[in-house]
Write an enzyme that holds these catalytic residues in place. Structure first.
Site, short mmCIF file in Angstrom:
data_model
loop_
_atom_site.label_atom_id
_atom_site.label_comp_id
_atom_site.label_asym_id
_atom_site.label_seq_id
_atom_site.Cartn_x
_atom_site.Cartn_y
_atom_site.Cartn_z
N SER A 125 10.20 -6.39 85.20
CA SER A 125 9.75 -7.46 86.10
C SER A 125 10.12 -8.83 85.56
O SER A 125 10.16 -9.03 84.33
CB SER A 125 8.23 -7.36 86.24
OG SER A 125 7.71 -8.52 86.85
N TYR A 150 -0.84 -6.05 82.31
CA TYR A 150 0.28 -5.47 83.06
C TYR A 150 1.61 -6.03 82.56
O TYR A 150 2.54 -5.29 82.26
CB TYR A 150 0.10 -5.75 84.57
CG TYR A 150 1.40 -5.69 85.33
CD1 TYR A 150 1.98 -4.45 85.65
CD2 TYR A 150 2.08 -6.85 85.70
CE1 TYR A 150 3.19 -4.40 86.32
CE2 TYR A 150 3.29 -6.79 86.37
CZ TYR A 150 3.84 -5.57 86.66
OH TYR A 150 5.05 -5.52 87.31
N LYS A 154 5.08 -4.27 80.52
CA LYS A 154 6.50 -4.35 80.89
C LYS A 154 7.31 -4.86 79.69
O LYS A 154 8.39 -4.35 79.39
CB LYS A 154 6.70 -5.26 82.11
CG LYS A 154 6.18 -4.66 83.40
CD LYS A 154 6.94 -3.39 83.79
CE LYS A 154 6.32 -2.65 84.95
NZ LYS A 154 6.88 -1.31 85.19
C1 UD1 Z 1 2.92 -10.79 91.16
C2 UD1 Z 1 2.58 -10.61 89.72
C3 UD1 Z 1 3.79 -10.12 88.97
C4 UD1 Z 1 4.30 -8.84 89.62
C5 UD1 Z 1 4.60 -9.12 91.08
C6 UD1 Z 1 5.07 -7.89 91.84
C7 UD1 Z 1 0.82 -12.28 89.33
C8 UD1 Z 1 0.44 -13.53 88.58
N1 UD1 Z 1 2.07 -11.84 89.16
O1 UD1 Z 1 3.91 -11.81 91.24
O2 UD1 Z 1 3.47 -9.88 87.64
O3 UD1 Z 1 5.45 -8.39 88.95
O4 UD1 Z 1 3.44 -9.61 91.72
O5 UD1 Z 1 4.02 -7.02 92.11
O6 UD1 Z 1 0.03 -11.70 90.02
N2 UD1 Z 1 0.14 -16.06 97.41
C9 UD1 Z 1 -0.67 -16.77 98.28
N3 UD1 Z 1 -1.65 -16.08 98.94
C10 UD1 Z 1 -1.86 -14.74 98.77
C11 UD1 Z 1 -1.01 -14.03 97.88
C12 UD1 Z 1 -0.05 -14.73 97.21
O7 UD1 Z 1 -0.53 -17.98 98.45
O8 UD1 Z 1 -2.78 -14.18 99.38
C13 UD1 Z 1 1.21 -16.80 96.70
C14 UD1 Z 1 1.08 -16.73 95.19
O9 UD1 Z 1 0.29 -17.77 94.71
C15 UD1 Z 1 2.54 -16.84 94.77
C16 UD1 Z 1 3.31 -16.17 95.90
O10 UD1 Z 1 2.43 -16.16 97.02
O11 UD1 Z 1 2.93 -18.18 94.70
C17 UD1 Z 1 3.71 -14.74 95.58
O12 UD1 Z 1 2.58 -14.02 95.12
P1 UD1 Z 1 2.61 -12.45 94.80
O13 UD1 Z 1 3.16 -11.72 95.97
O14 UD1 Z 1 1.24 -12.06 94.35
O15 UD1 Z 1 3.67 -12.31 93.63
P2 UD1 Z 1 3.71 -13.01 92.19
O16 UD1 Z 1 2.43 -13.67 91.87
O17 UD1 Z 1 4.94 -13.84 92.14
#
Ligand code: UD1
Length: 335
Positions: A125, A150, A154
């Site tokens: 990742s 997690y 990795k």
């Molecule tokens: C997350 C994990 C990462 C993992 C990846 C794939 C964290 C900190 N990181 O990445 O380790 O490899 O998923 O499973 O959790 N967002 C919103 N609202 C929501 C959900 C997300 O605004 O309800 C935003 C988040 O703040 C972020 C973006 O969307 O900026 C992507 O979020 P997400 O899909 O959870 O992925 P990551 O956080 O990048």
């Protein structure tokens, strides 16, 4: 026939990879303990490709079963997806995460060594980079101390594999995914989050479907073009195809060292609000959302420099964000 073991082959990225492997003529054997996947995915894979993959239901933490599996099956290469992947849960249950992700990997590698399996692809990742100092992120960016258990599994997995490849002359590729999204064009397989989704896209599709009332956008005070965080959203089928390319590279001995790392992302970052807008435009739906505070542990921006994968793997993601978001919605509507 080339026999490929896909661990976690009924999971989200695993199932899409099984489909692409079968399309390329590989014989696929799946090991999955169904801890975070569903048995019906096996039939769905057969519906797409017309080929039923061989399936073994057990947990890789069971060393004896793992060893026995390799004695009974001739395996030419392994793609290892089976692992726990929820960031928040890993902070509450770190020991479970280390046991699942590390002990499972060790049992698999021991069996691979005993049975002369030479080719191994690891599901890693971009989380290993943390908030990188330089964007886009290439493979030479330093590994930063992971915030979650997690993420640490990795990082440890990569280190274990580097030593494994050196000590036993095995060929390993670690693939560092950015943010995988979307579903197969058939809408027969896709992401199946349990409970309230943590990741953005399943939360978006569940909100559009009325299962969730409102999407919370985590923070609009990041130093980005619209204040929301930037990620690199990569279509899951493009990602799956990169695994097939990696495997072919190892089997044909085109690798340049025993342990290689590739970033898998589109190379383009999108803000959360850009994703929301693209989802609405692609699917002609309105999404209920509100801005809330930042989520703990989130970084400002991450997107890939994918030129190494393009130049050496011959892999180039082709699918636009809008299409990936369309498939995500088509899949959600079937659930
Ligand atoms: C997350 C994990 C990462 C993992 C990846 C794939 C964290 C900190 N990181 O990445 O380790 O490899 O998923 O499973 O959790 N967002 C919103 N609202 C929501 C959900 C997300 O605004 O309800 C935003 C988040 O703040 C972020 C973006 O969307 O900026 C992507 O979020 P997400 O899909 O959870 O992925 P990551 O956080 O990048």
């Amino acid at each position: 026939m080339t026999n490929i073991l896909v661990t976690g082959g009924l999971g989200y990225i695993g199932s899409h990879t099984v489909v692409e492997l079968q399309k390329e003529g590989f014989d696929v054997v799946i090991i999955d303990d169904l801890s975070n996947s569903e048995a019906f995915v096996l039939d769905r894979i057969s519906q797409i490709t017309g080929i039923a993959p061989d399936f073994h239901q057990f947990d890789l933490k069971d060393k004896q079963k793992t060893a026995q599996f390799f004695q009974e099956n001739k395996i030419d290469g392994i793609i290892h997806f089976a692992a726990s992947k929820a960031v928040g849960e890993s902070m509450e249950k770190p020991l479970m995460y280390y046991r699942n992700n590390i002990v499972g990997l060790l049992n698999l590698l021991e069996a691979a060594k005993e049975n002369q399996v030479d080719n191994f692809i690891f599901s890693s990742s971009c989380t290993v980079y943390g908030q990188a100092d330089k964007l886009p992120i290439d493979e030479s960016a330093p590994i930063k101390k992971a915030e979650s258990s997690y993420g640490k599994t990795k990082q440890m997995g990569e280190e274990i594999l580097e030593d494994f490849s050196a000590a036993f002359d095995k060929k390993v590729i670690a693939l560092r995914y950015f943010n995988p999204i979307g579903a197969h064009e058939s809408a027969l397989i896709g992401e199946l989050p349990k409970g309230v989704p943590n990741n953005l896209i399943p939360f978006v599709t569940q909100t559009a479907a009325g299962i969730r009332e409102c999407l919370s956008v985590f923070g609009d005070d990041y130093p980005t073009r619209d204040g929301t965080a930037i990620r690199d959203y990569i279509y899951v089928v493009d990602l799956a195809q990169a695994h097939v390319k990696g495997l072919k590279r190892l089997i044909s001995g085109e690798n340049t060292s025993n342990y290689e790392i590739f970033n898998l992302g589109t190379g383009t970052g999108s803000t959360v609000l850009e994703v929301v807008n693209a989802f609405e435009a692609a699917n002609n739906v309105k999404l209920n959302f509100k801005i809330v505070g930042r989520r703990a542990g989130d970084i400002t921006a991450a997107y890939a420099d994918n030129s190494k994968a393009e130049n050496e793997l011959g892999w180039k993601p082709e699918t636009p964000l809008e299409y990936a978001l369309k498939t995500a919605w088509e899949w959600q509507k079937t659930l």
